[in-house]
Design a protein around this motif. Structure first.
Motif, PDB file in Angstrom:
ATOM      1  N   ILE A 148      22.392   5.545  10.921  1.00  0.00           N
ATOM      2  CA  ILE A 148      22.048   6.709  11.722  1.00  0.00           C
ATOM      3  C   ILE A 148      22.651   7.971  11.130  1.00  0.00           C
ATOM      4  O   ILE A 148      23.867   8.088  10.966  1.00  0.00           O
ATOM      5  CB  ILE A 148      22.528   6.531  13.183  1.00  0.00           C
ATOM      6  CG1 ILE A 148      22.061   5.195  13.740  1.00  0.00           C
ATOM      7  CG2 ILE A 148      22.047   7.693  14.045  1.00  0.00           C
ATOM      8  CD1 ILE A 148      20.575   4.930  13.635  1.00  0.00           C
ATOM      9  N   VAL A 203      26.027  -3.495  16.721  1.00  0.00           N
ATOM     10  CA  VAL A 203      26.205  -2.067  16.457  1.00  0.00           C
ATOM     11  C   VAL A 203      27.616  -1.853  15.936  1.00  0.00           C
ATOM     12  O   VAL A 203      28.576  -2.348  16.518  1.00  0.00           O
ATOM     13  CB  VAL A 203      25.981  -1.219  17.734  1.00  0.00           C
ATOM     14  CG1 VAL A 203      26.127   0.268  17.431  1.00  0.00           C
ATOM     15  CG2 VAL A 203      24.625  -1.516  18.352  1.00  0.00           C
ATOM     16  N   ILE A 235      22.956  -1.857  13.475  1.00  0.00           N
ATOM     17  CA  ILE A 235      22.928  -0.402  13.582  1.00  0.00           C
ATOM     18  C   ILE A 235      24.303   0.117  13.198  1.00  0.00           C
ATOM     19  O   ILE A 235      25.319  -0.402  13.656  1.00  0.00           O
ATOM     20  CB  ILE A 235      22.604   0.051  15.026  1.00  0.00           C
ATOM     21  CG1 ILE A 235      21.244  -0.491  15.475  1.00  0.00           C
ATOM     22  CG2 ILE A 235      22.648   1.573  15.139  1.00  0.00           C
ATOM     23  CD1 ILE A 235      20.956  -0.290  16.951  1.00  0.00           C
ATOM     24  N   LEU A 245      15.808   6.008  17.010  1.00  0.00           N
ATOM     25  CA  LEU A 245      16.186   4.760  17.675  1.00  0.00           C
ATOM     26  C   LEU A 245      15.669   4.789  19.106  1.00  0.00           C
ATOM     27  O   LEU A 245      15.070   3.821  19.575  1.00  0.00           O
ATOM     28  CB  LEU A 245      17.713   4.624  17.702  1.00  0.00           C
ATOM     29  CG  LEU A 245      18.332   3.493  16.911  1.00  0.00           C
ATOM     30  CD1 LEU A 245      18.077   3.663  15.443  1.00  0.00           C
ATOM     31  CD2 LEU A 245      19.798   3.397  17.202  1.00  0.00           C
ATOM     32  N   TYR A 258      18.496   2.868  24.111  1.00  0.00           N
ATOM     33  CA  TYR A 258      19.250   2.102  23.110  1.00  0.00           C
ATOM     34  C   TYR A 258      19.108   0.605  23.372  1.00  0.00           C
ATOM     35  O   TYR A 258      18.937  -0.186  22.449  1.00  0.00           O
ATOM     36  CB  TYR A 258      20.729   2.488  23.099  1.00  0.00           C
ATOM     37  CG  TYR A 258      20.988   3.902  22.678  1.00  0.00           C
ATOM     38  CD1 TYR A 258      20.656   4.349  21.403  1.00  0.00           C
ATOM     39  CD2 TYR A 258      21.578   4.805  23.545  1.00  0.00           C
ATOM     40  CE1 TYR A 258      20.891   5.651  21.009  1.00  0.00           C
ATOM     41  CE2 TYR A 258      21.822   6.109  23.160  1.00  0.00           C
ATOM     42  CZ  TYR A 258      21.471   6.526  21.898  1.00  0.00           C
ATOM     43  OH  TYR A 258      21.709   7.807  21.518  1.00  0.00           O
ATOM     44  N   TYR A 297      20.105  -0.153  10.215  1.00  0.00           N
ATOM     45  CA  TYR A 297      19.708   1.185  10.636  1.00  0.00           C
ATOM     46  C   TYR A 297      20.934   2.091  10.518  1.00  0.00           C
ATOM     47  O   TYR A 297      21.890   1.950  11.273  1.00  0.00           O
ATOM     48  CB  TYR A 297      19.155   1.146  12.061  1.00  0.00           C
ATOM     49  CG  TYR A 297      17.896   0.314  12.144  1.00  0.00           C
ATOM     50  CD1 TYR A 297      16.667   0.879  11.849  1.00  0.00           C
ATOM     51  CD2 TYR A 297      17.949  -1.042  12.462  1.00  0.00           C
ATOM     52  CE1 TYR A 297      15.506   0.112  11.885  1.00  0.00           C
ATOM     53  CE2 TYR A 297      16.802  -1.816  12.502  1.00  0.00           C
ATOM     54  CZ  TYR A 297      15.584  -1.238  12.215  1.00  0.00           C
ATOM     55  OH  TYR A 297      14.447  -2.000  12.238  1.00  0.00           O
TER      56      TYR A 297
END
Length: 192
Positions: free
Chosen positions: A66, A12, A94, A47, A81, A64
């Motif tokens: 966001i 992430v 992410i 998500l 998550y 991904y």
């Protein structure tokens, strides 16, 4: 380069900073550099309910990206998550872009080594990067003047190029910054 390095280590990536700093520019440049990646634009709630996984492609890395939720949105906890992360394929990442400090509940991901927080200073272009970006954009602006007037903030540089392309007359970076209050935005919003 810093974000590329972080992509190798973290699942992430949290991009911190105000509009104009260059978060979207950084992601756009990364996507151009990695055509093998499938960008998946989704909301945080997608998500949490795992529906974003349905938008991903098999056998390719999915990033991904966001989108910002409406004002006032706050997720309940982190378990959803974690569930999403467990279901991601190898190579998936992410990206979150936030305008405020990292929320207390998100620090769990930082401490566990899952999430990297990219600080605003990372989005500053060097003089060479500014020069390269202006050449790629076929801009007639002076890279030294652009670098000086924007302080290297990538989002502001992109804005200057967009303004230059919209206007028929030839403008200098100094004139564009003055006319569209870019310098005051940098001083009053980004630096303050």
């Amino acid at each position: 380069a810093e974000i590329e390095r972080l992509l190798e280590e973290y699942l992430v990536i949290c991009l911190c900073g105000l509009p104009g700093m260059g978060r979207k520019t950084a992601v756009s440049m990364l996507l151009e550099k990695h055509p093998e990646v499938n960008p998946v634009y989704c909301y945080d709630r997608e998500l949490r309910d795992l529906t974003a996984l349905e938008k991903g492609k098999e056998n390719v890395p999915n990033w991904y990206l966001i989108r910002k939720e409406r004002v006032g949105y706050q997720p309940d906890g982190n378990e959803q998550y974690w569930e999403f992360i467990r279901n991601m394929s190898e190579g998936d990442r992410i990206f979150f872009a936030i305008d405020e400090p990292v929320r207390q509940q998100s620090l769990e991901f930082v401490w566990n080594g899952i999430m990297a927080v990219v600080m605003p200073e990372t989005f500053r272009f060097s003089e060479a990067e500014t020069c390269r970006y202006l050449k790629e954009s076929k801009s007639r602006l002076s890279y030294r003047e652009v670098q000086y007037m924007t302080g290297g903030w990538a989002g502001c540089i992109v804005m200057l190029v967009r303004l230059e392309k919209q206007l028929k007359d030839r403008w200098t970076a100094r004139e564009l910054c003055r006319r569209y209050e870019i310098r005051s935005y940098i001083q009053n919003e980004i630096l303050d």
